[in-house]
Design a protein around this motif. Structure first.
Motif, PDB file in Angstrom:
ATOM      1  N   PRO A  70      -1.016  -5.162 -12.532  1.00 34.12           N
ATOM      2  CA  PRO A  70      -2.116  -4.026 -12.514  1.00 34.12           C
ATOM      3  C   PRO A  70      -2.768  -4.376 -11.173  1.00 34.12           C
ATOM      4  O   PRO A  70      -3.499  -3.182 -10.898  1.00 34.12           O
ATOM      5  CB  PRO A  70      -3.011  -4.457 -13.646  1.00 34.12           C
ATOM      6  N   PHE A  71      -2.765  -5.338 -10.260  1.00 34.91           N
ATOM      7  CA  PHE A  71      -3.314  -5.519  -9.260  1.00 34.91           C
ATOM      8  C   PHE A  71      -2.459  -4.964  -7.838  1.00 34.91           C
ATOM      9  O   PHE A  71      -2.966  -5.213  -6.713  1.00 34.91           O
ATOM     10  CB  PHE A  71      -3.786  -7.052  -8.984  1.00 34.91           C
ATOM     11  N   PHE A  72      -1.098  -4.794  -8.155  1.00 34.77           N
ATOM     12  CA  PHE A  72      -0.132  -4.733  -6.883  1.00 34.77           C
ATOM     13  C   PHE A  72      -0.827  -3.435  -5.842  1.00 34.77           C
ATOM     14  O   PHE A  72      -1.163  -2.623  -6.720  1.00 34.77           O
ATOM     15  CB  PHE A  72       1.147  -4.424  -7.438  1.00 34.77           C
ATOM     16  N   GLY A  73      -0.985  -3.633  -4.823  1.00 37.06           N
ATOM     17  CA  GLY A  73      -1.330  -2.466  -3.684  1.00 37.06           C
ATOM     18  C   GLY A  73      -2.949  -2.510  -3.760  1.00 37.06           C
ATOM     19  O   GLY A  73      -3.929  -2.060  -2.884  1.00 37.06           O
ATOM     20  N   LEU A  74      -3.636  -3.262  -4.465  1.00 37.21           N
ATOM     21  CA  LEU A  74      -5.090  -3.423  -4.524  1.00 37.21           C
ATOM     22  C   LEU A  74      -5.760  -4.728  -3.450  1.00 37.21           C
ATOM     23  O   LEU A  74      -4.880  -5.756  -3.355  1.00 37.21           O
ATOM     24  CB  LEU A  74      -5.939  -3.457  -6.049  1.00 37.21           C
ATOM     25  N   THR A  75      -6.713  -4.320  -2.847  1.00 30.12           N
ATOM     26  CA  THR A  75      -7.389  -5.372  -2.246  1.00 30.12           C
ATOM     27  C   THR A  75      -8.753  -6.167  -2.852  1.00 30.12           C
ATOM     28  O   THR A  75      -9.492  -5.232  -3.192  1.00 30.12           O
ATOM     29  CB  THR A  75      -7.769  -5.056  -0.722  1.00 30.12           C
ATOM     30  N   ILE A  76      -8.506  -7.393  -3.020  1.00 31.62           N
ATOM     31  CA  ILE A  76      -9.712  -7.911  -3.807  1.00 31.62           C
ATOM     32  C   ILE A  76     -10.395  -8.877  -3.075  1.00 31.62           C
ATOM     33  O   ILE A  76      -9.682  -9.933  -2.668  1.00 31.62           O
ATOM     34  CB  ILE A  76      -9.144  -8.646  -5.142  1.00 31.62           C
ATOM     35  N   GLN A  77     -11.614  -8.632  -2.588  1.00 33.69           N
ATOM     36  CA  GLN A  77     -12.490  -9.597  -1.614  1.00 33.69           C
ATOM     37  C   GLN A  77     -11.476  -9.922  -0.443  1.00 33.69           C
ATOM     38  O   GLN A  77     -11.462 -10.948   0.224  1.00 33.69           O
ATOM     39  CB  GLN A  77     -12.642 -10.763  -2.375  1.00 33.69           C
ATOM     40  N   GLY A  78     -10.859  -8.959   0.190  1.00 31.98           N
ATOM     41  CA  GLY A  78     -10.236  -8.953   1.287  1.00 31.98           C
ATOM     42  C   GLY A  78      -8.592  -9.541   1.173  1.00 31.98           C
ATOM     43  O   GLY A  78      -8.081  -9.570   2.287  1.00 31.98           O
ATOM     44  N   VAL A  79      -8.345  -9.909   0.197  1.00 34.48           N
ATOM     45  CA  VAL A  79      -6.784 -10.058  -0.258  1.00 34.48           C
ATOM     46  C   VAL A  79      -6.146  -9.222  -0.947  1.00 34.48           C
ATOM     47  O   VAL A  79      -6.602  -8.750  -2.122  1.00 34.48           O
ATOM     48  CB  VAL A  79      -6.771 -11.571  -0.954  1.00 34.48           C
ATOM     49  N   LYS A  80      -5.031  -8.621  -0.269  1.00 41.76           N
ATOM     50  CA  LYS A  80      -4.288  -7.560  -0.723  1.00 41.76           C
ATOM     51  C   LYS A  80      -3.185  -8.315  -1.473  1.00 41.76           C
ATOM     52  O   LYS A  80      -2.389  -9.152  -1.419  1.00 41.76           O
ATOM     53  CB  LYS A  80      -3.639  -6.801   0.505  1.00 41.76           C
ATOM     54  N   VAL A  81      -2.848  -7.737  -2.934  1.00 42.81           N
ATOM     55  CA  VAL A  81      -2.065  -8.476  -3.934  1.00 42.81           C
ATOM     56  C   VAL A  81      -0.878  -7.393  -3.751  1.00 42.81           C
ATOM     57  O   VAL A  81      -0.808  -6.266  -3.906  1.00 42.81           O
ATOM     58  CB  VAL A  81      -2.304  -8.184  -5.034  1.00 42.81           C
ATOM     59  N   VAL A  82       0.318  -8.076  -3.256  1.00 44.17           N
ATOM     60  CA  VAL A  82       1.431  -7.344  -2.873  1.00 44.17           C
ATOM     61  C   VAL A  82       2.748  -8.172  -3.675  1.00 44.17           C
ATOM     62  O   VAL A  82       2.679  -9.456  -3.750  1.00 44.17           O
ATOM     63  CB  VAL A  82       1.857  -7.057  -1.492  1.00 44.17           C
ATOM     64  N   THR A  83       4.040  -7.354  -3.778  1.00 41.58           N
ATOM     65  CA  THR A  83       5.179  -8.167  -4.109  1.00 41.58           C
ATOM     66  C   THR A  83       5.994  -8.085  -2.800  1.00 41.58           C
ATOM     67  O   THR A  83       5.378  -7.678  -1.520  1.00 41.58           O
ATOM     68  CB  THR A  83       6.029  -6.852  -4.814  1.00 41.58           C
ATOM     69  N   PRO A  84       7.052  -8.877  -2.756  1.00 38.49           N
ATOM     70  CA  PRO A  84       7.850  -9.295  -1.502  1.00 38.49           C
ATOM     71  C   PRO A  84       8.139  -7.835  -1.038  1.00 38.49           C
ATOM     72  O   PRO A  84       8.212  -7.739   0.125  1.00 38.49           O
ATOM     73  CB  PRO A  84       8.908  -9.675  -2.056  1.00 38.49           C
ATOM     74  N   ALA A  85       8.766  -6.598  -1.753  1.00 40.17           N
ATOM     75  CA  ALA A  85       9.189  -5.653  -1.283  1.00 40.17           C
ATOM     76  C   ALA A  85       8.019  -4.612  -0.635  1.00 40.17           C
ATOM     77  O   ALA A  85       8.067  -4.134   0.443  1.00 40.17           O
ATOM     78  CB  ALA A  85       9.747  -4.764  -2.253  1.00 40.17           C
ATOM     79  N   MET A  86       6.885  -4.928  -1.025  1.00 44.48           N
ATOM     80  CA  MET A  86       5.619  -4.043  -0.703  1.00 44.48           C
ATOM     81  C   MET A  86       5.228  -4.801   0.676  1.00 44.48           C
ATOM     82  O   MET A  86       4.977  -3.839   1.861  1.00 44.48           O
ATOM     83  CB  MET A  86       4.218  -4.519  -1.543  1.00 44.48           C
ATOM     84  N   LEU A  87       5.331  -6.230   0.832  1.00 49.85           N
ATOM     85  CA  LEU A  87       4.887  -6.654   2.112  1.00 49.85           C
ATOM     86  C   LEU A  87       6.152  -6.399   3.023  1.00 49.85           C
ATOM     87  O   LEU A  87       5.600  -6.289   4.291  1.00 49.85           O
ATOM     88  CB  LEU A  87       4.870  -8.295   1.888  1.00 49.85           C
ATOM     89  N   ALA A  88       7.228  -6.581   2.908  1.00 48.57           N
ATOM     90  CA  ALA A  88       8.303  -6.172   3.748  1.00 48.57           C
ATOM     91  C   ALA A  88       8.141  -4.478   4.290  1.00 48.57           C
ATOM     92  O   ALA A  88       8.290  -4.644   5.561  1.00 48.57           O
ATOM     93  CB  ALA A  88       9.767  -6.403   3.133  1.00 48.57           C
ATOM     94  N   LYS A  89       7.860  -3.821   3.154  1.00 53.45           N
ATOM     95  CA  LYS A  89       7.657  -2.455   3.873  1.00 53.45           C
ATOM     96  C   LYS A  89       6.413  -2.282   4.792  1.00 53.45           C
ATOM     97  O   LYS A  89       6.443  -1.673   5.732  1.00 53.45           O
ATOM     98  CB  LYS A  89       7.601  -1.606   2.585  1.00 53.45           C
ATOM     99  N   GLU A  90       5.431  -3.020   4.320  1.00 51.88           N
ATOM    100  CA  GLU A  90       4.219  -3.159   5.252  1.00 51.88           C
ATOM    101  C   GLU A  90       4.607  -3.682   6.530  1.00 51.88           C
ATOM    102  O   GLU A  90       3.965  -3.169   7.578  1.00 51.88           O
ATOM    103  CB  GLU A  90       3.080  -3.921   4.277  1.00 51.88           C
ATOM    104  N   ILE A  91       5.267  -4.820   6.682  1.00 48.95           N
ATOM    105  CA  ILE A  91       5.445  -5.204   7.874  1.00 48.95           C
ATOM    106  C   ILE A  91       6.572  -4.445   8.796  1.00 48.95           C
ATOM    107  O   ILE A  91       6.453  -4.342  10.024  1.00 48.95           O
ATOM    108  CB  ILE A  91       6.098  -6.671   7.594  1.00 48.95           C
ATOM    109  N   LEU A  92       7.482  -4.216   8.227  1.00 46.14           N
ATOM    110  CA  LEU A  92       8.627  -3.433   8.785  1.00 46.14           C
ATOM    111  C   LEU A  92       8.473  -1.801   9.141  1.00 46.14           C
ATOM    112  O   LEU A  92       9.144  -1.056   9.827  1.00 46.14           O
ATOM    113  CB  LEU A  92       9.855  -3.598   7.972  1.00 46.14           C
ATOM    114  N   GLY A  93       7.462  -1.348   8.279  1.00 47.65           N
ATOM    115  CA  GLY A  93       7.030  -0.072   8.286  1.00 47.65           C
ATOM    116  C   GLY A  93       7.851   0.884   7.673  1.00 47.65           C
ATOM    117  O   GLY A  93       8.792   1.556   7.063  1.00 47.65           O
TER     118      GLY A  93
END
Length: 83
Positions: free
Chosen positions: A60-83
């Protein structure tokens, strides 16, 4: 730049309109006690991301930023880093 909702309100202010508007109150209440130390440690460490594949507890928290911490899956982080 995070695209998720930023949840920067203290947990003592759960009645705030913004929390209700985004359904965040329901999500926050769904954090199981065993998972509280995980998000708390990430916040205390001033991490930018919490990387997890735990869909059951953190889904339920994927993609949300809680107190400055973004909760992500490995795929979400890869997409964020690689664009």
């Amino acid at each position: 730049m995070p695209t998720g909702t930023d949840c920067r309100l203290p947990t003592s202010d759960l009645r705030h309109r913004r929390w209700r508007q985004h359904g965040l109150l329901r999500r926050l209440l769904s954090i199981r006690p065993k998972d509280e130390p995980i998000i708390s440690a990430a916040i205390a460490a001033k991490a930018t991301h919490l990387l997890t594949g735990d869909k059951q507890d953190f889904g339920p928290f994927f993609g949300l930023t809680i107190q400055g911490v973004k909760v992500v899956t490995p795929a979400m982080l890869a997409k964020e880093i690689l664009g």
